[in-house]
Motif scaffolding. Structure first.
Motif, short mmCIF file in Angstrom:
data_model
loop_
_atom_site.label_atom_id
_atom_site.label_comp_id
_atom_site.label_asym_id
_atom_site.label_seq_id
_atom_site.Cartn_x
_atom_site.Cartn_y
_atom_site.Cartn_z
N GLU A 228 35.84 5.41 16.84
CA GLU A 228 36.70 5.33 18.02
C GLU A 228 36.16 4.39 19.09
O GLU A 228 36.88 3.52 19.60
CB GLU A 228 36.92 6.72 18.62
CG GLU A 228 37.87 7.60 17.81
CD GLU A 228 38.37 8.79 18.61
OE1 GLU A 228 38.81 8.60 19.77
OE2 GLU A 228 38.34 9.92 18.08
N ARG A 232 37.96 0.85 19.94
CA ARG A 232 38.56 0.70 21.26
C ARG A 232 38.00 -0.54 21.97
O ARG A 232 38.74 -1.31 22.59
CB ARG A 232 38.34 1.95 22.10
CG ARG A 232 39.11 1.94 23.42
CD ARG A 232 38.93 3.25 24.18
NE ARG A 232 39.43 4.37 23.39
CZ ARG A 232 38.72 5.44 23.06
NH1 ARG A 232 37.46 5.55 23.46
NH2 ARG A 232 39.25 6.40 22.36
N THR A 261 42.73 6.44 20.00
CA THR A 261 41.90 5.25 20.21
C THR A 261 42.71 4.10 20.77
O THR A 261 42.30 3.43 21.73
CB THR A 261 41.25 4.82 18.88
OG1 THR A 261 40.46 5.89 18.36
CG2 THR A 261 40.36 3.60 19.07
N THR A 265 43.29 2.36 25.30
CA THR A 265 42.97 0.99 25.71
C THR A 265 43.84 0.53 26.88
O THR A 265 43.58 -0.52 27.47
CB THR A 265 43.18 0.00 24.55
OG1 THR A 265 44.57 -0.02 24.18
CG2 THR A 265 42.32 0.36 23.35
#
Length: 362
Positions: A228, A232, A261, A265
């Motif tokens: 993750e 990311r 994930t 962002t």
């Protein structure tokens, strides 16, 4: 007329002679020229996706056709018009929260099920009966290749999500599930709408390369490794700036951490639109941190399908060539080869692959 009928879940569809549909008030009968076979159709007909179809039923999610007859309240449609048939049917007795059924495919809740019993049969047939408001005129050029134009239905779904998220020209979008059938359609649609950059995470290196080659430097591929934090960081770096919006179109088989994930962002005041199937077949549901959502003023919303106005918008995008469907790989099957089409669609569900039934002219 002839139609492909799902008699019971888990059995092949059978070709049958059934009565021709008749248009009542507020309805149109359309001769089906081309109808898309989704890659996951076999999962629906086997019962694995647990769609609320009620056999025996003629399945099929909309398509391209010609108007055969219209009800007395139609003022502009004419017999012979070339049209796109939108499968998303809404009840007419509640403008605020209408019940919805996807004609010949799925429905939502008991109200949607009641609607589905009235408009029971879909487009895997020579003719179908649909509400007048679900019929949208196509440009004359669509008559040259109705099978290709039946992909309108594939693009409409992510288009609905992009509209819901308010994607604006110049913004950076991340498409979670970009290497899939719907995800790749979202990439193409976002670019047609003027997205400045589209981040395309995935594990399939070949498909990531295809997207980059087809669309050029506005597409930013990211090969995921399954960690993750690392994934990311890689997605954020590929954007080379804030990610304004994330749209998720991952299938039910995808694990929820992949969605999380990608979603996390998005920038402060960014938007996350959920349109995939995560959690529908069991497994962990999506868990997003409350403090992260609140302190970053992130908008998270679900979107099932699209507003009615999206049909006109999508037809215009394709007709103007802003969205190019000319490079798609289209494989057609006659109605009597419907089970072959279903098998082919399952094996060819990648980006820009289209499997289409083309019932013969009545």
């Amino acid at each position: 007329m002839r139609a492909a009928v799902l008699t019971t879940f888990g059995a092949p569809l059978t070709l049958q002679e059934i009565p021709d549909p008749v248009a009542g008030g507020g309805e149109v009968v359309v001769e089906v020229l081309a109808t898309s076979v989704p890659p996951y159709a076999e999962e629906v007909f086997s019962g694995r996706r647990k769609y609320p179809l009620e056999p025996p039923v003629v399945p099929g999610p909309g398509g391209v056709g010609r108007v055969v007859s219209v009800g007395p309240d139609a003022t502009r449609l004419r017999v012979g018009d070339l049209v796109w048939v939108d499968p998303t049917v809404r009840s007419r007795d509640d403008a605020l929260t209408p019940d919805i059924t996807l004609q010949g495919w799925s429905s939502r809740g008991e109200g949607g099920a009641r609607l589905a019993r009235h408009l029971h049969d879909g487009s895997f047939a020579e003719l179908m009966r649909v509400p007048t408001e679900n019929v949208h005129p196509l440009p004359a050029e669509a008559s040259d290749d109705p099978a290709r134009w039946s992909s309108v239905g594939v693009y409409l779904i992510p288009y609905g999500g992009l509209l819901a998220g308010g994607l604006e020209a110049g913004e950076t979008l991340l498409v979670s599930g970009a290497t899939g059938n719907l995800g790749s359609a979202a990439v193409a649609t976002a670019l047609a709408m003027g997205a400045g950059r589209v981040v395309t995470p995935g594990r399939n290196r070949a498909v990531l390369g295809l997207l980059a080659d087809r669309f050029g430097p506005r597409v930013r591929p990211v090969e995921l490794i399954g960690d993750e934090a690392t994934d990311r960081a890689a997605m954020s770096a590929a954007a080379e700036g804030p990610i304004d919006m994330v749209i998720d179109l991952l299938p039910p088989s995808a694990p929820s951490p992949v969605v999380r994930t990608a979603a996390m962002t998005v920038r402060e005041y960014g938007r996350v639109v959920l349109m995939g199937g995560v959690g529908m077949l069991g497994g962990d549901d999506l868990a997003l941190p409350y403090p992260w959502i609140m302190r970053n003023s992130v908008t998270v919303r679900g979107q099932w399908m699209y507003p009615r106005s999206a049909n006109t918008g999508m037809i215009r995008l394709i007709a103007s060539r802003a969205l190019d469907i000319g490079q798609e790989r289209v494989r057609t099957f006659p109605l009597d080869a419907v089970n072959d089409a279903i098998g082919y669609a399952a094996a060819h569900g990648g980006p820009f692959d289209r499997t289409v039934l083309t019932p013969p002219v009545c």
